[in-house]
Design a protein around this motif. Structure first.
Motif, PDB file in Angstrom:
ATOM      1  N   SER A 181       0.831  -1.212   0.000  1.00  0.00           N
ATOM      2  CA  SER A 181       0.000   0.000   0.000  1.00  0.00           C
ATOM      3  C   SER A 181       0.868   1.266   0.000  1.00  0.00           C
ATOM      4  N   ALA A 182       2.000   1.230   0.701  1.00  0.00           N
ATOM      5  CA  ALA A 182       2.896   2.386   0.724  1.00  0.00           C
ATOM      6  C   ALA A 182       3.604   2.552  -0.623  1.00  0.00           C
ATOM      7  N   VAL A 183       3.969   1.434  -1.255  1.00  0.00           N
ATOM      8  CA  VAL A 183       4.602   1.516  -2.578  1.00  0.00           C
ATOM      9  C   VAL A 183       3.604   2.102  -3.582  1.00  0.00           C
ATOM     10  N   ARG A 184       2.337   1.681  -3.507  1.00  0.00           N
ATOM     11  CA  ARG A 184       1.311   2.240  -4.406  1.00  0.00           C
ATOM     12  C   ARG A 184       1.129   3.739  -4.148  1.00  0.00           C
ATOM     13  N   LYS A 185       1.128   4.124  -2.882  1.00  0.00           N
ATOM     14  CA  LYS A 185       0.885   5.528  -2.535  1.00  0.00           C
ATOM     15  C   LYS A 185       2.045   6.432  -2.955  1.00  0.00           C
ATOM     16  N   TYR A 186       3.295   5.998  -2.662  1.00  0.00           N
ATOM     17  CA  TYR A 186       4.456   6.849  -2.915  1.00  0.00           C
ATOM     18  C   TYR A 186       5.233   6.461  -4.163  1.00  0.00           C
ATOM     19  N   GLY A 187       4.961   5.278  -4.696  1.00  0.00           N
ATOM     20  CA  GLY A 187       5.600   4.869  -5.939  1.00  0.00           C
ATOM     21  C   GLY A 187       6.995   4.293  -5.807  1.00  0.00           C
ATOM     22  N   ILE A 188       7.483   4.112  -4.572  1.00  0.00           N
ATOM     23  CA  ILE A 188       8.849   3.597  -4.379  1.00  0.00           C
ATOM     24  C   ILE A 188       8.924   2.675  -3.170  1.00  0.00           C
ATOM     25  N   ASP A 189       9.929   1.849  -3.181  1.00  0.00           N
ATOM     26  CA  ASP A 189      10.304   1.072  -2.002  1.00  0.00           C
ATOM     27  C   ASP A 189      11.655   1.634  -1.565  1.00  0.00           C
ATOM     28  N   HIS A 190      11.619   2.579  -0.656  1.00  0.00           N
ATOM     29  CA  HIS A 190      12.832   3.283  -0.235  1.00  0.00           C
ATOM     30  C   HIS A 190      13.870   2.348   0.373  1.00  0.00           C
ATOM     31  N   ALA A 191      13.437   1.324   1.080  1.00  0.00           N
ATOM     32  CA  ALA A 191      14.391   0.400   1.699  1.00  0.00           C
ATOM     33  C   ALA A 191      15.170  -0.360   0.635  1.00  0.00           C
ATOM     34  N   MET A 192      14.498  -0.756  -0.432  1.00  0.00           N
ATOM     35  CA  MET A 192      15.170  -1.450  -1.523  1.00  0.00           C
ATOM     36  C   MET A 192      16.160  -0.510  -2.213  1.00  0.00           C
ATOM     37  N   LEU A 193      15.746   0.728  -2.475  1.00  0.00           N
ATOM     38  CA  LEU A 193      16.649   1.683  -3.117  1.00  0.00           C
ATOM     39  C   LEU A 193      17.894   1.927  -2.269  1.00  0.00           C
ATOM     40  N   LEU A 194      17.693   2.066  -0.971  1.00  0.00           N
ATOM     41  CA  LEU A 194      18.816   2.310  -0.070  1.00  0.00           C
ATOM     42  C   LEU A 194      19.729   1.090  -0.005  1.00  0.00           C
ATOM     43  N   ALA A 195      19.163  -0.090   0.095  1.00  0.00           N
ATOM     44  CA  ALA A 195      19.969  -1.309   0.150  1.00  0.00           C
ATOM     45  C   ALA A 195      20.773  -1.496  -1.138  1.00  0.00           C
ATOM     46  N   LYS A 196      20.155  -1.223  -2.277  1.00  0.00           N
ATOM     47  CA  LYS A 196      20.863  -1.336  -3.554  1.00  0.00           C
ATOM     48  C   LYS A 196      22.006  -0.323  -3.639  1.00  0.00           C
ATOM     49  N   ALA A 197      21.772   0.886  -3.149  1.00  0.00           N
ATOM     50  CA  ALA A 197      22.814   1.912  -3.168  1.00  0.00           C
ATOM     51  C   ALA A 197      23.988   1.531  -2.263  1.00  0.00           C
ATOM     52  N   VAL A 198      23.686   0.984  -1.095  1.00  0.00           N
ATOM     53  CA  VAL A 198      24.746   0.529  -0.184  1.00  0.00           C
ATOM     54  C   VAL A 198      25.512  -0.629  -0.821  1.00  0.00           C
ATOM     55  N   ALA A 199      24.804  -1.548  -1.430  1.00  0.00           N
ATOM     56  CA  ALA A 199      25.462  -2.684  -2.089  1.00  0.00           C
ATOM     57  C   ALA A 199      26.411  -2.203  -3.180  1.00  0.00           C
ATOM     58  N   ARG A 200      25.972  -1.227  -3.973  1.00  0.00           N
ATOM     59  CA  ARG A 200      26.851  -0.679  -5.020  1.00  0.00           C
ATOM     60  C   ARG A 200      28.107  -0.057  -4.414  1.00  0.00           C
ATOM     61  N   ARG A 201      27.931   0.722  -3.363  1.00  0.00           N
ATOM     62  CA  ARG A 201      29.079   1.391  -2.735  1.00  0.00           C
ATOM     63  C   ARG A 201      30.074   0.392  -2.140  1.00  0.00           C
ATOM     64  N   LEU A 202      29.565  -0.728  -1.634  1.00  0.00           N
ATOM     65  CA  LEU A 202      30.425  -1.741  -1.037  1.00  0.00           C
ATOM     66  C   LEU A 202      30.852  -2.809  -2.041  1.00  0.00           C
ATOM     67  N   ASN A 203      30.392  -2.657  -3.284  1.00  0.00           N
ATOM     68  CA  ASN A 203      30.699  -3.627  -4.342  1.00  0.00           C
ATOM     69  C   ASN A 203      30.248  -5.032  -3.942  1.00  0.00           C
ATOM     70  N   LEU A 204      29.025  -5.100  -3.443  1.00  0.00           N
ATOM     71  CA  LEU A 204      28.423  -6.375  -3.019  1.00  0.00           C
ATOM     72  C   LEU A 204      27.132  -6.596  -3.800  1.00  0.00           C
ATOM     73  N   PRO A 205      26.693  -7.837  -3.910  1.00  0.00           N
ATOM     74  CA  PRO A 205      25.434  -8.090  -4.600  1.00  0.00           C
ATOM     75  C   PRO A 205      24.241  -7.727  -3.722  1.00  0.00           C
ATOM     76  N   TYR A 206      23.169  -7.319  -4.385  1.00  0.00           N
ATOM     77  CA  TYR A 206      21.893  -7.096  -3.714  1.00  0.00           C
ATOM     78  C   TYR A 206      20.983  -8.265  -4.120  1.00  0.00           C
ATOM     79  N   ALA A 207      20.248  -8.815  -3.176  1.00  0.00           N
ATOM     80  CA  ALA A 207      19.311  -9.893  -3.475  1.00  0.00           C
ATOM     81  C   ALA A 207      17.977  -9.589  -2.808  1.00  0.00           C
ATOM     82  N   ARG A 208      16.928  -9.703  -3.580  1.00  0.00           N
ATOM     83  CA  ARG A 208      15.574  -9.541  -3.031  1.00  0.00           C
ATOM     84  C   ARG A 208      15.158 -10.894  -2.480  1.00  0.00           C
ATOM     85  N   ILE A 209      15.271 -11.049  -1.175  1.00  0.00           N
ATOM     86  CA  ILE A 209      15.058 -12.343  -0.537  1.00  0.00           C
ATOM     87  C   ILE A 209      13.611 -12.518  -0.087  1.00  0.00           C
ATOM     88  N   LEU A 210      13.026 -11.466   0.457  1.00  0.00           N
ATOM     89  CA  LEU A 210      11.644 -11.559   0.970  1.00  0.00           C
ATOM     90  C   LEU A 210      10.639 -11.141  -0.069  1.00  0.00           C
TER      91      LEU A 210
END
Length: 80
Positions: free
Chosen positions: A51-80
């Motif tokens: 419902s929050a993704v529909r309302k705001y159009g984003i999943d901020h936690a996923m964006l932040l996790a992906k950005a951290v993964a890029r900075r640390l040169n680590l893979p991001y995986a959508r597990i849940l």
């Protein structure tokens, strides 16, 4: 509280400058507090409510996790 304002601006407004700042700070904290060997590490996130993704159009936690993964040169995986 300033830290809450940063998170809310990312959650509601999808601000790229806030995403960049927070991912930089989190990456630095991880580098300082944890041994530099990330062998086998994967970055993930807890999904935002649909419902929050529909309302705001984003999943901020996923964006932040992906950005951290890029900075640390680590893979991001959508597990849940």
């Amino acid at each position: 509280m300033p830290s809450n304002m940063l998170v809310y601006s990312l959650k509601r407004d999808n601000r790229e400058d806030v995403l960049s700042f927070l991912s930089s700070e989190l990456s630095e904290a991880i580098n300082e507090d944890i041994a530099p060997s990330y062998d086998g590490w994967v970055i993930t996130s807890v999904p935002r409510r649909a419902s929050a993704v529909r309302k705001y159009g984003i999943d901020h936690a996923m964006l932040l996790a992906k950005a951290v993964a890029r900075r640390l040169n680590l893979p991001y995986a959508r597990i849940l």
